[in-house]
Design an enzyme around this catalytic site. Structure first.
Site, PDB file in Angstrom:
ATOM      1  N   GLU A 154      20.304 -55.297  95.464  1.00 22.96           N
ATOM      2  CA  GLU A 154      21.588 -55.845  95.036  1.00 22.96           C
ATOM      3  C   GLU A 154      22.016 -55.318  93.683  1.00 22.96           C
ATOM      4  O   GLU A 154      23.195 -55.021  93.474  1.00 22.96           O
ATOM      5  CB  GLU A 154      21.550 -57.378  95.011  1.00 22.96           C
ATOM      6  CG  GLU A 154      21.591 -58.036  96.384  1.00 22.96           C
ATOM      7  CD  GLU A 154      20.231 -58.189  97.026  1.00 22.96           C
ATOM      8  OE1 GLU A 154      19.221 -57.784  96.390  1.00 22.96           O
ATOM      9  OE2 GLU A 154      20.137 -58.717  98.144  1.00 22.96           O
ATOM     10  N   ASP A 191      23.193 -67.438  96.263  1.00 23.13           N
ATOM     11  CA  ASP A 191      21.929 -67.729  95.569  1.00 23.13           C
ATOM     12  C   ASP A 191      21.212 -66.448  95.116  1.00 23.13           C
ATOM     13  O   ASP A 191      20.344 -66.510  94.254  1.00 23.13           O
ATOM     14  CB  ASP A 191      21.001 -68.507  96.508  1.00 23.13           C
ATOM     15  CG  ASP A 191      21.719 -69.621  97.234  1.00 23.13           C
ATOM     16  OD1 ASP A 191      21.432 -70.794  96.956  1.00 23.13           O
ATOM     17  OD2 ASP A 191      22.584 -69.324  98.088  1.00 23.13           O
ATOM     18  N   PHE A 192      21.566 -65.311  95.697  1.00 21.68           N
ATOM     19  CA  PHE A 192      20.905 -64.062  95.316  1.00 21.68           C
ATOM     20  C   PHE A 192      21.509 -63.461  94.051  1.00 21.68           C
ATOM     21  O   PHE A 192      21.151 -62.364  93.651  1.00 21.68           O
ATOM     22  CB  PHE A 192      20.997 -63.013  96.444  1.00 21.68           C
ATOM     23  CG  PHE A 192      20.512 -63.464  97.794  1.00 21.68           C
ATOM     24  CD1 PHE A 192      19.738 -64.607  97.950  1.00 21.68           C
ATOM     25  CD2 PHE A 192      20.828 -62.734  98.943  1.00 21.68           C
ATOM     26  CE1 PHE A 192      19.310 -65.026  99.200  1.00 21.68           C
ATOM     27  CE2 PHE A 192      20.393 -63.141 100.194  1.00 21.68           C
ATOM     28  CZ  PHE A 192      19.633 -64.295 100.327  1.00 21.68           C
ATOM     29  N   HIS A 205      19.130 -70.595  99.703  1.00 21.05           N
ATOM     30  CA  HIS A 205      20.212 -70.072 100.554  1.00 21.05           C
ATOM     31  C   HIS A 205      21.318 -71.104 100.763  1.00 21.05           C
ATOM     32  O   HIS A 205      22.048 -71.028 101.750  1.00 21.05           O
ATOM     33  CB  HIS A 205      19.697 -69.697 101.946  1.00 21.05           C
ATOM     34  CG  HIS A 205      18.891 -68.435 102.007  1.00 21.05           C
ATOM     35  ND1 HIS A 205      17.647 -68.319 101.451  1.00 21.05           N
ATOM     36  CD2 HIS A 205      19.147 -67.230 102.585  1.00 21.05           C
ATOM     37  CE1 HIS A 205      17.170 -67.108 101.684  1.00 21.05           C
ATOM     38  NE2 HIS A 205      18.057 -66.424 102.370  1.00 21.05           N
ATOM     39  N   GLU A 243      24.130 -55.443 102.783  1.00 20.60           N
ATOM     40  CA  GLU A 243      22.996 -55.373 103.707  1.00 20.60           C
ATOM     41  C   GLU A 243      23.453 -55.716 105.119  1.00 20.60           C
ATOM     42  O   GLU A 243      24.002 -56.793 105.350  1.00 20.60           O
ATOM     43  CB  GLU A 243      21.896 -56.331 103.241  1.00 20.60           C
ATOM     44  CG  GLU A 243      21.244 -55.848 101.952  1.00 20.60           C
ATOM     45  CD  GLU A 243      20.904 -56.971 100.994  1.00 20.60           C
ATOM     46  OE1 GLU A 243      20.840 -58.137 101.423  1.00 20.60           O
ATOM     47  OE2 GLU A 243      20.724 -56.676  99.798  1.00 20.60           O
ATOM     48  N   PHE A 281      24.050 -64.108 100.285  1.00 18.93           N
ATOM     49  CA  PHE A 281      24.108 -65.523  99.904  1.00 18.93           C
ATOM     50  C   PHE A 281      24.283 -65.567  98.382  1.00 18.93           C
ATOM     51  O   PHE A 281      23.629 -64.805  97.673  1.00 18.93           O
ATOM     52  CB  PHE A 281      22.813 -66.255 100.276  1.00 18.93           C
ATOM     53  CG  PHE A 281      22.608 -66.426 101.759  1.00 18.93           C
ATOM     54  CD1 PHE A 281      22.887 -67.646 102.382  1.00 18.93           C
ATOM     55  CD2 PHE A 281      22.131 -65.381 102.538  1.00 18.93           C
ATOM     56  CE1 PHE A 281      22.692 -67.807 103.745  1.00 18.93           C
ATOM     57  CE2 PHE A 281      21.941 -65.536 103.908  1.00 18.93           C
ATOM     58  CZ  PHE A 281      22.217 -66.750 104.515  1.00 18.93           C
TER      59      PHE A 281
HETATM   60  C1  LIG Z   1      17.552 -60.832  97.288  1.00 18.23           C
HETATM   61  C2  LIG Z   1      17.756 -61.006  98.751  1.00 18.23           C
HETATM   62  N1  LIG Z   1      18.582 -60.160  99.398  1.00 18.23           N
HETATM   63  C3  LIG Z   1      18.784 -60.292 100.716  1.00 18.23           C
HETATM   64  C4  LIG Z   1      18.168 -61.274 101.429  1.00 18.23           C
HETATM   65  C5  LIG Z   1      18.439 -61.467 102.904  1.00 18.23           C
HETATM   66  N2  LIG Z   1      17.287 -61.018 103.675  1.00 18.23           N
HETATM   67  C6  LIG Z   1      16.346 -61.883 104.070  1.00 18.23           C
HETATM   68  S1  LIG Z   1      15.084 -61.129 104.850  1.00 18.23           S
HETATM   69  C7  LIG Z   1      15.808 -59.630 104.685  1.00 18.23           C
HETATM   70  C8  LIG Z   1      15.124 -58.415 105.213  1.00 18.23           C
HETATM   71  C9  LIG Z   1      13.767 -58.257 104.644  1.00 18.23           C
HETATM   72  O1  LIG Z   1      13.173 -57.124 105.171  1.00 18.23           O
HETATM   73  P1  LIG Z   1      11.663 -56.808 104.876  1.00 18.23           P
HETATM   74  O2  LIG Z   1      11.402 -56.879 103.424  1.00 18.23           O
HETATM   75  O3  LIG Z   1      11.352 -55.528 105.557  1.00 18.23           O
HETATM   76  O4  LIG Z   1      10.873 -58.015 105.550  1.00 18.23           O
HETATM   77  P2  LIG Z   1      10.774 -58.390 107.112  1.00 18.23           P
HETATM   78  O5  LIG Z   1      11.892 -59.323 107.395  1.00 18.23           O
HETATM   79  O6  LIG Z   1      10.875 -57.153 107.899  1.00 18.23           O
HETATM   80  O7  LIG Z   1       9.457 -59.057 107.236  1.00 18.23           O
HETATM   81  C10 LIG Z   1      17.019 -59.736 104.014  1.00 18.23           C
HETATM   82  C11 LIG Z   1      17.922 -58.618 103.715  1.00 18.23           C
HETATM   83  C12 LIG Z   1      17.331 -62.152 100.717  1.00 18.23           C
HETATM   84  N3  LIG Z   1      16.724 -63.177 101.332  1.00 18.23           N
HETATM   85  N4  LIG Z   1      17.123 -61.981  99.401  1.00 18.23           N
END
Ligand SMILES: Cc1ncc(C[n+]2csc(CCOP(=O)(O)OP(=O)(O)O)c2C)c(N)n1
Ligand SMILES: [Mg+2]
Lengths: 330, 339
Positions: B76, B101-102, B145, B33, B99
């Site tokens: 993932e 944790d994911f 995290h 990502e 991270f």
């Molecule tokens: C399983 C997982 N993968 C990756 C992340 C890292 N991460 C946190 S927010 C995010 C983007 C989320 O995008 P969206 O669902 O569109 O929500 P927005 O931030 O735009 O409100 C990512 C990739 C995470 N927290 N959990």
């Protein structure tokens, strides 16, 4: 649309409170007062508020990493929220969760979530409880456009559909998942139409128009309460700040960001209610003033609250467990 | 041959390892990502936006293009599984699990697919892939995290597990991990990215499965992992003032384990403290203690002491988080008990 005056006032107050909270959090974070990281909801207020206007404390919501707005719309106390962001003992989660895990089960708020796609199955569970116990409570699952690509989201929608669970899936499409545009991460022309795969209604909504959100959510929630099953709403809006505080957002242009403000949900609400004579300028200004006071008080409360004692680290892991096995030996 | 070195951060060292391996071997690809960021955004298509949330893969897309530096949806299970499939069929993918944790989201693809295919296929398949992932508390990032969790992976047959503590080791171990024919979990501590150190130019390897003695000593062996190596070194400096001479063994690779280095250090000092930021039950720390008791029993003059995180998730509030993370004070207290 017929929205009672009281509810109109509530809608404005909650949207203004979310905006003021987030703008203040941005300042506090920049001043180095808040540990960790924060994801701000400014620009998306109409979604949380338009949906939660139909909910009571007995209904449930699941939220995302961008959860402050959902908390406020669901009625979580902003003092306890602010104290949580500071990591203070008086925080709504005793300082253990912070911004990304802010929650208040007493208010039906089942938590912000650090795991993208963590919420949708939990919402199904809350819906299953309502269905099993025969209540008319509903569960609303807020999730981002990015979370729409997570397997759990799809599994949850299918589960809710086959079991006709009282769940409403609210996709907050703010055009980006971190720095990735939704048009890249999503193969479909919109997210709402994915509802067809699960044989549920899918509705694309202008998420900067609280009246549009209110109407679409009202129908979906009523349908869920009638045990007719889930609905998927895709609400399009903009996030004003970067993904988290500190994100320079180089993937957006200044013009793009400026254009967001032309459809500001709070300004749009003001214009509508004033032009239709539903609320007066004085009423709205009074709300602005009281919101500002509430935020000042919340910051004051958070700053003067104590930190939890370090040993607090060792509590709340289980309901019951031998204490000596939680602590380290050295 | 004299190899030029210069000072790089841990972050830069990892970036350089990826860059060199991608230059050397066209089958090496990156995915994750926002590893480039800003996919399809015209003004940023060339240089990318984020390079990962903490900028570790920054600018790799400028050199290698979007064909080899793939931004993924937040899926993932999908893309880590795709890395497994690509590895079995001829690529050397380096996937980023942002991270650690994911891992719950994609564990089947790691554990039942990537880790077991070779065995179940009777040795006919290879799965040469690396999963880079961030570990560790100290960032105020709270319960989902901040974990280390490498013990979970070290437990699993079929996976290798690496956790560097210095820029030099990070670069050499990552190159070794990419060239290795087995799936390797590569754990990067988020509090180490700005730590700097001498790093040679060009490519070199730090072999997997080799621990490193970061400080020679004669009174006690302190075995440490990742950021805890620095905590152990701080403790050792302070113990030296008291006249206690500690040896610090940086495990570097958690699976396979360098039993020889651990045991020969123990044979020398006859006392052992293990410092591990992971949760204590069924952990790498417990495994090292078991090794000492099993194969090093005759060397031991005192009980083995474990300095670990408690059996709790990572709390958010700063004083609680500081309590959670093993400190030099706790290491010193453990050493004093047995020396
Ligand atoms: C399983 C997982 N993968 C990756 C992340 C890292 N991460 C946190 S927010 C995010 C983007 C989320 O995008 P969206 O669902 O569109 O929500 P927005 O931030 O735009 O409100 C990512 C990739 C995470 N927290 N959990
Ligand atoms: Mg988004």
């Amino acid at each position: 649309m017929d929205i009672p005056r009281e509810r109109l006032l509530w809608i404005y107050e909650r949207m203004a409170l979310i905006r003021a909270f987030e703008d203040r959090v941005a300042q506090l974070f920049a001043a180095g007062k808040l540990p960790g990281f924060v994801h701000l909801y400014a620009g998306e207020e109409a979604i949380a508020v338009g949906v939660c206007a139909h909910l009571t404390d007995r209904d449930f919501i699941t939220s995302t990493h961008r959860g402050h707005g959902h908390c406020i719309a669901k009625g979580v106390d902003v003092k306890a929220m602010m104290a949580e962001l500071y990591g203070k003992a008086t925080g709504v989660c005793k300082g253990k969760g912070g911004s990304m895990h802010i929650a208040d089960v007493d208010k039906g708020m089942l938590g912000a979530n650090g795991i993208v796609g963590g919420g949708p199955p939990i919402a199904c569970g809350a819906g299953l409880t309502a269905k099993t116990l025969g209540t008319d409570h509903v569960a609303v699952c807020f999730f981002g456009d990015g979370a729409a690509e997570q397997g759990t989201t799809h599994e949850a929608m299918n589960l809710a559909a086959i079991w006709k669970l009282p769940v409403v899936f609210v996709c907050e499409n703010n055009l980006y998942a971190e720095s990735t545009p939704w048009t890249y991460h999503c193969a479909a022309p919109d997210i709402a139409s994915r509802a067809a795969a699960y044989d549920m209604p899918g509705v694309l909504v202008d998420g900067t128009d609280v009246f549009a959100v209110y109407e679409a959510a009202g129908e979906a929630i009523a349908r869920a309460r009638r045990s007719e099953g889930p609905t998927l709403l895709e609400c399009r809006a903009f996030r004003y700040y970067g993904h988290f505080q500190g994100d320079a957002a180089t993937y957006r242009t200044a013009e793009e960001e400026a254009s967001y403000r032309q459809r500001d949900p709070i300004q749009r609400f003001r214009q509508t209610v004033l032009s239709q004579g539903l609320l007066s300028e004085d009423e709205l200004d009074a709300i602005d003033a009281s919101v500002k006071r509430a935020i000042d008080e919340a910051v004051e409360f958070a700053e003067t609250s104590p930190y939890p004692p370090p040993e607090e680290c060792l509590t709340d892991v289980y309901v019951s467990y031998p204490a000596e096995q939680l602590a380290f030996r050295h | 041959m004299v190899v030029a070195t210069r000072v790089l951060s841990y972050r830069q060292a990892i970036n350089e390892a990826l860059r060199l391996e991608m230059r050397r071997d066209p089958t090496v690809i990156l995915m994750g990502e926002d590893v480039a960021g800003g996919a399809t955004v015209e003004h940023i298509e060339q240089e990318g936006a984020w390079g990962g949330p903490l900028g570790v893969t920054k600018s790799l897309v400028s050199e290698f293009g979007r064909q080899r530096v793939l931004d993924t949806p937040i899926s993932e299970a999908g893309f880590i599984g795709a890395a497994v499939g690509a590895a079995v069929t001829g690529l050397r993918p380096v996937a980023e699990l942002m991270f650690v944790d994911f891992f719950g989201v994609c564990m089947d693809q790691i554990f039942n697919q990537g880790a077991k295919l070779r065995y179940m296929f009777g040795g006919k398949a290879k799965v040469p892939m690396v999963i880079r992932t961030m570990i560790g508390a100290g960032f105020g990032a709270a319960g989902q995290h901040s974990g280390c969790h490498y013990s979970v992976f070290a437990h699993m047959p079929g996976l290798k597990a690496v956790a560097p503590a210095t820029p030099y080791d990070a670069k050499g171990l990552l190159i070794a991990a990419i060239r290795d024919d087995d799936p390797v979990m590569f754990f990067e501590h988020k509090m180490l990215y700005d730590v700097t150190g001498e790093v040679p130019e060009g490519d070199y390897i730090v072999p997997l499965g080799k621990a490193d003695i970061k400080r020679q000593g004669s009174d006690v062996t302190i075995v440490a992992i990742s950021r805890m190596v620095h905590v152990a070194l701080q403790a050792a400096e302070r113990l030296a003032v008291e006249g206690i001479d500690a040896e610090v063994v940086d495990l570097r690779t958690l699976s396979p384990l360098d039993e020889d280095t651990v045991l020969s250090s123990l044979a020398k000092t006859r006392r052992m403290v293990v410092v591990d930021e992971d949760n204590p039950r069924c952990s790498v720390a417990a495994d090292i203690a078991a090794l000492a008791v099993d194969k090093g029993f005759d060397y031991l003059d005192a009980p083995v002491k474990l300095v670990t995180a408690p059996h709790t998730p990572v709390p958010f509030s700063p004083p609680l988080e500081q309590f959670y993370i093993p400190s030099p004070e706790r290491v010193i207290a453990a050493v004093r008990e047995i020396v």
